[in-house]
Design an enzyme around this catalytic site. Structure first.
Site, PDB file in Angstrom:
ATOM      1  N   LYS A 152       0.975   3.094  12.071  1.00 52.36           N
ATOM      2  CA  LYS A 152       0.290   1.960  11.441  1.00 52.36           C
ATOM      3  C   LYS A 152       0.298   0.755  12.376  1.00 52.36           C
ATOM      4  O   LYS A 152      -0.712   0.063  12.538  1.00 52.36           O
ATOM      5  CB  LYS A 152       0.956   1.625  10.095  1.00 52.36           C
ATOM      6  CG  LYS A 152       0.687   2.691   9.030  1.00 52.36           C
ATOM      7  CD  LYS A 152       1.535   2.535   7.772  1.00 52.36           C
ATOM      8  CE  LYS A 152       1.254   3.722   6.837  1.00 52.36           C
ATOM      9  NZ  LYS A 152       2.021   3.700   5.582  1.00 52.36           N
ATOM     10  N   GLN A 162       6.786   0.619   2.927  1.00 56.66           N
ATOM     11  CA  GLN A 162       6.682   2.065   3.146  1.00 56.66           C
ATOM     12  C   GLN A 162       7.478   2.807   2.079  1.00 56.66           C
ATOM     13  O   GLN A 162       8.649   2.496   1.837  1.00 56.66           O
ATOM     14  CB  GLN A 162       7.171   2.417   4.561  1.00 56.66           C
ATOM     15  CG  GLN A 162       7.004   3.876   4.931  1.00 56.66           C
ATOM     16  CD  GLN A 162       5.538   4.319   5.013  1.00 56.66           C
ATOM     17  OE1 GLN A 162       4.659   3.529   5.340  1.00 56.66           O
ATOM     18  NE2 GLN A 162       5.278   5.571   4.706  1.00 56.66           N
ATOM     19  N   ASP A 206      -1.639  -1.765   0.095  1.00 62.10           N
ATOM     20  CA  ASP A 206      -1.772  -0.379  -0.375  1.00 62.10           C
ATOM     21  C   ASP A 206      -2.522  -0.240  -1.693  1.00 62.10           C
ATOM     22  O   ASP A 206      -2.766   0.885  -2.130  1.00 62.10           O
ATOM     23  CB  ASP A 206      -0.363   0.202  -0.615  1.00 62.10           C
ATOM     24  CG  ASP A 206       0.194   0.873   0.632  1.00 62.10           C
ATOM     25  OD1 ASP A 206      -0.551   1.623   1.268  1.00 62.10           O
ATOM     26  OD2 ASP A 206       1.374   0.642   0.936  1.00 62.10           O
TER      27      ASP A 206
HETATM   28  N1  GUN Z   1       4.227   6.878   1.763  1.00 60.57           N
HETATM   29  C1  GUN Z   1       3.368   7.913   1.759  1.00 60.57           C
HETATM   30  N2  GUN Z   1       2.096   7.474   1.708  1.00 60.57           N
HETATM   31  C2  GUN Z   1       2.151   6.127   1.681  1.00 60.57           C
HETATM   32  C3  GUN Z   1       1.169   5.102   1.634  1.00 60.57           C
HETATM   33  O1  GUN Z   1      -0.040   5.325   1.595  1.00 60.57           O
HETATM   34  N3  GUN Z   1       1.657   3.833   1.635  1.00 60.57           N
HETATM   35  C4  GUN Z   1       2.972   3.545   1.638  1.00 60.57           C
HETATM   36  N4  GUN Z   1       3.341   2.266   1.595  1.00 60.57           N
HETATM   37  N5  GUN Z   1       3.912   4.465   1.678  1.00 60.57           N
HETATM   38  C5  GUN Z   1       3.500   5.750   1.710  1.00 60.57           C
END
Ligand code: GUN
Length: 298
Positions: free
Chosen positions: A49, A93, A116
């Site tokens: 990311k 996350q 998100d």
């Molecule tokens: N863990 C697995 N997929 C995601 C996601 O799309 N966003 C976040 N913040 N954590 C994750």
């Protein structure tokens, strides 16, 4: 053989569309990522990311509290980020360590900094059909279907899995595109039969190769979202992944049986190589959308 719906060209198109929008802003969009503890998979996702931010010209910051951090400490860190004007988007996350109140943490993120789309206010906007940050993986799947001109309007879509991150928002996004949507899960009575009704089948349950050929209607579009690691050579062989296994000592498999699906589907988005690359592209989309809103551009 089905048409293979690869994610990389879709990602490229999305990121190319964002570049001029970033260039027009009076300051770079800002994304803060909170990574709690040292789970290696989460660490890799976060590195990816941060790299995507650098490539697009998005300012990023990473906070890495230890696994022993408390809910209160996380809430305080989020509150600080909520008040910083150069931070447009905040991502926590997932998953968080079990002693952390995950819901409380996600709800502490200001809805207009929710990278998100996990905040209930933004889930509510999705239900109501209003523009707001959207969960990245399902939003990427909608972009994938549109890129490959798979019709959604009026089609039967079956979503297997009801997670807050993929299944539920996926169903709502397909509904917003006028699909007739069924959500299946671990308690669904006759899963294979429900799945066979699908023109578009989305598998997001996290059970390796559960969706076999008999779950798939001839001519369906199948999108695999789950990802599991295979560490047994015989199983890798059965799933047609012997070559990957020999090369890497491991193989990745999705929720869809990779051999079975190729016998019946008309279009198939595989694991790996399908939706994976799109999640980050949609995170960048959410971040740029939020920055534009904060800067009064959109
Ligand atoms: N863990 C697995 N997929 C995601 C996601 O799309 N966003 C976040 N913040 N954590 C994750």
């Amino acid at each position: 053989m089905p048409q293979i719906l690869e994610g990389v060209p879709v990602r490229t198109q999305i990121l190319n569309g964002l570049k001029p929008r970033v260039a027009r802003l009076s300051r770079p969009p800002g994304l803060a990522v909170i990574l709690v503890g040292d789970d290696p998979a989460s660490g890799q996702y976060v590195r990816n990311k941060i790299r995507a931010c650098a490539e697009l010209g998005v300012h990023s910051e990473k906070l890495t509290p230890p696994a022993s951090t408390t809910t209160e400490e996380l809430l305080k860190a989020i509150e600080t980020l909520n008040h910083r004007p150069e931070i447009d988007a905040i991502l926590v996350q997932m998953p968080l360590p079990p002693h952390i109140a995950s819901r409380k943490v996600l709800e502490a993120v200001a809805p207009d900094k929710d990278a998100d789309g996990f905040h209930p206010v933004n889930v509510g906007h999705l239900v109501a059909g209003r523009p707001a940050p959207r969960a990245c993986t399902p939003a990427g799947i909608i972009e994938l279907l549109k890129y490959y001109r798979i019709p959604i309007d009026g089609r039967k879509a079956v979503v297997v899995g009801r997670s807050d991150i993929v299944g539920k928002p996926m169903a709502l996004m397909l509904l917003a595109e006028n699909a007739t949507v069924t959500i299946c899960h671990s308690r669904t009575a006759n899963l294979a039969e429900e799945c066979r009704a699908a023109d578009i089948l989305i598998a997001a349950i996290g059970k390796p190769a559960l969706i076999t050929a008999d779950f798939i209607a001839p001519g369906a579009t199948v999108i695999d979202v789950g990802i599991s690691r295979i560490s047994d050579a015989a199983e890798a062989e059965r799933l047609g992944k012997a070559e990957d296994f020999a090369k890497n000592g491991t193989a990745w498999v999705g929720d869809v049986h990779p051999i079975g699906v190729r016998r019946v589907a008309a279009a198939y988005s595989p694991v790996p190589g399908g939706v994976g690359p799109l999640t980050i592209a949609m995170l960048m989309t959410n971040t740029v959308n939020l920055a534009e809103r904060h800067l009064g551009v959109s």
